[in-house]
Design a protein around this motif. Structure first.
Motif, PDB file in Angstrom:
ATOM      1  N   ASP A 148       0.813  -1.218   0.000  1.00  0.00           N
ATOM      2  CA  ASP A 148       0.000   0.000   0.000  1.00  0.00           C
ATOM      3  C   ASP A 148       0.847   1.270   0.000  1.00  0.00           C
ATOM      4  O   ASP A 148       0.710   2.135   0.867  1.00  0.00           O
ATOM      5  CB  ASP A 148      -0.955  -0.016   1.202  1.00  0.00           C
ATOM      6  N   SER A 207      -5.946   4.886   0.816  1.00  0.00           N
ATOM      7  CA  SER A 207      -5.483   3.498   0.761  1.00  0.00           C
ATOM      8  C   SER A 207      -5.904   2.877  -0.562  1.00  0.00           C
ATOM      9  O   SER A 207      -7.032   3.066  -1.015  1.00  0.00           O
ATOM     10  CB  SER A 207      -6.092   2.695   1.903  1.00  0.00           C
ATOM     11  N   THR A 208      -5.011   2.094  -1.159  1.00  0.00           N
ATOM     12  CA  THR A 208      -5.392   1.380  -2.385  1.00  0.00           C
ATOM     13  C   THR A 208      -6.150   0.102  -2.053  1.00  0.00           C
ATOM     14  O   THR A 208      -6.724  -0.522  -2.926  1.00  0.00           O
ATOM     15  CB  THR A 208      -4.142   0.992  -3.201  1.00  0.00           C
ATOM     16  N   PHE A 209      -6.168  -0.280  -0.762  1.00  0.00           N
ATOM     17  CA  PHE A 209      -6.790  -1.555  -0.404  1.00  0.00           C
ATOM     18  C   PHE A 209      -8.211  -1.417   0.105  1.00  0.00           C
ATOM     19  O   PHE A 209      -9.126  -2.050  -0.391  1.00  0.00           O
ATOM     20  CB  PHE A 209      -5.966  -2.259   0.685  1.00  0.00           C
ATOM     21  N   ASP A 210      -8.389  -0.576   1.151  1.00  0.00           N
ATOM     22  CA  ASP A 210      -9.672  -0.638   1.843  1.00  0.00           C
ATOM     23  C   ASP A 210     -10.252   0.721   2.200  1.00  0.00           C
ATOM     24  O   ASP A 210     -11.186   0.803   2.982  1.00  0.00           O
ATOM     25  CB  ASP A 210      -9.522  -1.485   3.118  1.00  0.00           C
ATOM     26  N   ARG A 262      -9.364   3.013   4.138  1.00  0.00           N
ATOM     27  CA  ARG A 262      -9.242   3.544   5.503  1.00  0.00           C
ATOM     28  C   ARG A 262      -8.607   4.945   5.445  1.00  0.00           C
ATOM     29  O   ARG A 262      -7.833   5.215   4.526  1.00  0.00           O
ATOM     30  CB  ARG A 262      -8.435   2.606   6.396  1.00  0.00           C
ATOM     31  N   LEU A 272      -6.210   7.642   5.556  1.00  0.00           N
ATOM     32  CA  LEU A 272      -4.761   7.457   5.536  1.00  0.00           C
ATOM     33  C   LEU A 272      -4.002   8.726   5.818  1.00  0.00           C
ATOM     34  O   LEU A 272      -4.542   9.755   6.157  1.00  0.00           O
ATOM     35  CB  LEU A 272      -4.338   6.845   4.200  1.00  0.00           C
ATOM     36  N   GLN A 273      -2.738   8.662   5.599  1.00  0.00           N
ATOM     37  CA  GLN A 273      -1.834   9.682   6.102  1.00  0.00           C
ATOM     38  C   GLN A 273      -1.542  10.801   5.107  1.00  0.00           C
ATOM     39  O   GLN A 273      -1.631  10.637   3.918  1.00  0.00           O
ATOM     40  CB  GLN A 273      -0.524   9.002   6.440  1.00  0.00           C
ATOM     41  N   GLY A 279       3.766   2.592   4.465  1.00  0.00           N
ATOM     42  CA  GLY A 279       2.492   2.529   3.744  1.00  0.00           C
ATOM     43  C   GLY A 279       1.271   2.345   4.622  1.00  0.00           C
ATOM     44  O   GLY A 279       1.336   2.359   5.855  1.00  0.00           O
ATOM     45  N   GLY A 280       0.149   2.138   3.956  1.00  0.00           N
ATOM     46  CA  GLY A 280      -1.148   2.126   4.615  1.00  0.00           C
ATOM     47  C   GLY A 280      -1.373   0.991   5.581  1.00  0.00           C
ATOM     48  O   GLY A 280      -2.241   1.079   6.455  1.00  0.00           O
ATOM     49  N   ARG A 281      -0.626  -0.092   5.468  1.00  0.00           N
ATOM     50  CA  ARG A 281      -0.848  -1.222   6.379  1.00  0.00           C
ATOM     51  C   ARG A 281      -0.420  -0.900   7.809  1.00  0.00           C
ATOM     52  O   ARG A 281      -0.761  -1.620   8.738  1.00  0.00           O
ATOM     53  CB  ARG A 281      -0.111  -2.460   5.875  1.00  0.00           C
ATOM     54  N   SER A 334      -1.185   2.049   9.311  1.00  0.00           N
ATOM     55  CA  SER A 334      -1.856   3.343   9.494  1.00  0.00           C
ATOM     56  C   SER A 334      -2.016   3.784  10.959  1.00  0.00           C
ATOM     57  O   SER A 334      -2.216   4.965  11.221  1.00  0.00           O
ATOM     58  CB  SER A 334      -3.223   3.322   8.798  1.00  0.00           C
TER      59      SER A 334
END
Ligand SMILES: NC(=O)c1ccc[n+]([C@@H]2O[C@H](COP(=O)([O-])OP(=O)(O)OC[C@H]3O[C@@H](n4cnc5c(N)ncnc54)[C@H](O)[C@@H]3O)[C@@H](O)[C@H]2O)c1
Length: 272
Positions: free
Chosen positions: A2, A146-149, A151, A153-154, A252-254, A256
Motif C-alpha cells: 500500500d 489506501s489502495t486496499f480498503d 481507511r 490514511l496519512q 504505507g497504509g498497512r 496506518s
C-alpha cells in the motif's frame, strides 16, 4: 504494501537505501527520488529499478529521479527536497537511510572529535534536516487514500534508520551508538508533534545485515561474525530485502495506526 505515492530515500546509492528504493518501486510507488553523495551508486540503483519496468498503482511506470545530495548540508537538503515535491506534485514517504559506521580505537576517552562530529552530522543531523524539509511539505498536502480498503490514511510517513544500537551498545562505537539512540529519540518526539495531523514518523532498527557498510570493513565484519555466532538466535546475518520490507510496511497504509515506534528486525538479537 500500500505505497501508491511518491517516495524519497536517502543513502539509496548502496545497501539498505537501495533495497528500500527497489522495494517501493516493486510495491507500486508512483515515483522514487534517490539521494546520495555517491553519483555512481545512484546511477546503479536507478538502472536496477528501470530494468524491471515496474508499473505503479496508478497504471503508469514508476518514475525514478536521482540527486547528488549531502544530507549534512541543510540548505542543499531544503532546496532539493522542495524540487522533488514540485517535480512529483507531492511527497508521501521519506526514508532516512544515509548513514556511516565508525569504530573509535581506544573507546570514548580517545575518540577523535573530528570522527565523532562526522558520524553525528551524517546519522543524526542529516536525518533531522531531511525530516524537517519533508515534514513541512507533507503537513500542507491532502492525505493519500489506501489502495486496499479506503481507511483514512496519512498526509505523509517518515521512516528513520536507527539500529539495534539505538537500544543497546557495542564497545568502541561511541559516536555510532550515540547517534542511533538519538535517532530513536528524534523519532519519538517528532511523532508526537504531528500524530493528530496525519503525519506518521517511525524508526527501523536493523540488526546485523550484509551490506557494504558491514562487509567492506574487516573490523566490522569480524565483530559481526562473532556476534552472529554468539548472540543472534537465528544464527545468520539479515539480508537488505528483509529490512526494506519492514521500511515499506512502516511507510504505507498497512501501518496506518503506527507512529513513534521502532521496528526491530534483528533475527532475535535484542530479546536475548
Ligand atoms: N548494515 C547493517 O548491518 C546496519 C545495521 C543497523 C543499521 N544500519 C543503518 O542502515 C543505514 C544504511 O546502511 P547500509 O548498511 O545500507 O550502509 P551503506 O554504506 O551500504 O550505505 C549507506 C549510504 O549512505 C550514503 N551516505 C553516506 N554519507 C552521506 C551523506 N552525507 N549524504 C548522503 N548520503 C550519504 C553512502 O554514500 C551510502 O550509499 C545506515 O543508517 C546504517 O547506520 C545498518
Amino acid at each position: 504494501m500500500d505505497v501508491p505515492g511518491y517516495a524519497l530515500i536517502t543513502g539509496s546509492g548502496s545497501g539498505l537505501g537501495r533495497a528500500c528504493a527497489q522495494t517501493f518501486a516493486r510495491d507500486g510507488a508512483a515515483g522514487v527520488a534517490l539521494f546520495d553523495v555517491n553519483a555512481e551508486g545512484l546511477a546503479q540503483t536507478k538502472a536496477l529499478i528501470d530494468e524491471k519496468n515496474h508499473i505503479s498503482a496508478s497504471g503508469k511506470p514508476c518514475r525514478v529521479i536521482t540527486f547528488v545530495v549531502d544530507v549534512t548540508d541543510e540548505d542543499q537538503v531544503s532546496k532539493i527536497v522542495s524540487e522533488v515535491a514540485q517535480e512529483f506534485g507531492r511527497l508521501d514517504y521519506l526514508v532516512n537511510a544515509a548513514g556511516v559506521a565508525y569504530k573509535h580505537v581506544g573507546g570514548a576517552a580517545f575518540a577523535e572529535s573530528k570522527e565523532w562530529l562526522r558520524v553525528i552530522n551524517i546519522n543524526l543531523n542529516g536525518t533531522f534536516y531531511m525530516l524537517k524539509a519533508a515534514a513541512r511539505i507533507m503537513l500542507k498536502q491532502d492525505p493519500i487514500l489506501s489502495t486496499f480498503d479506503g481507511r483514512p490514511l496519512q498526509r505523509g510517513s517518515i521512516v528513520n534508520f536507527a539500529s539495534i544500537q539505538g537500544y543497546i551498545a557495542t564497545p568502541l562505537s561511541t559516536s555510532y551508538v550515540t547517534s542511533k539512540h538519538a535517532v530513536v529519540g528524534l523519532t519519538k518526539t517528532a511523532s508526537e508533534d504531528y500524530a493528530k495531523e496525519g503525519l506518521r514518523i517511525n524508526a527501523i532498527c536493523p540488526g546485523y545485515i550484509e551490506t557494504p557498510m558491514t562487509m567492506d570493513s574487516p573490523q566490522i565484519r569480524a565483530v559481526m561474525a562473532e556476534k552472529i555466532a554468539s548472540s543472534v538466535p537465528m544464527l545468520r546475518a539479515g539480508q537488505p530485502q528483509e529490512i526494506a520490507d519492514g521500511v515499506v510496511y512502516l511507510s504505507g497504509g498497512r501501518s496506518s495506526f503506527v507512529t513513534g515506534s521502532s521496528l526491530v528486525v534483528d533475527g532475535g538479537y535484542i530479546q536475548r
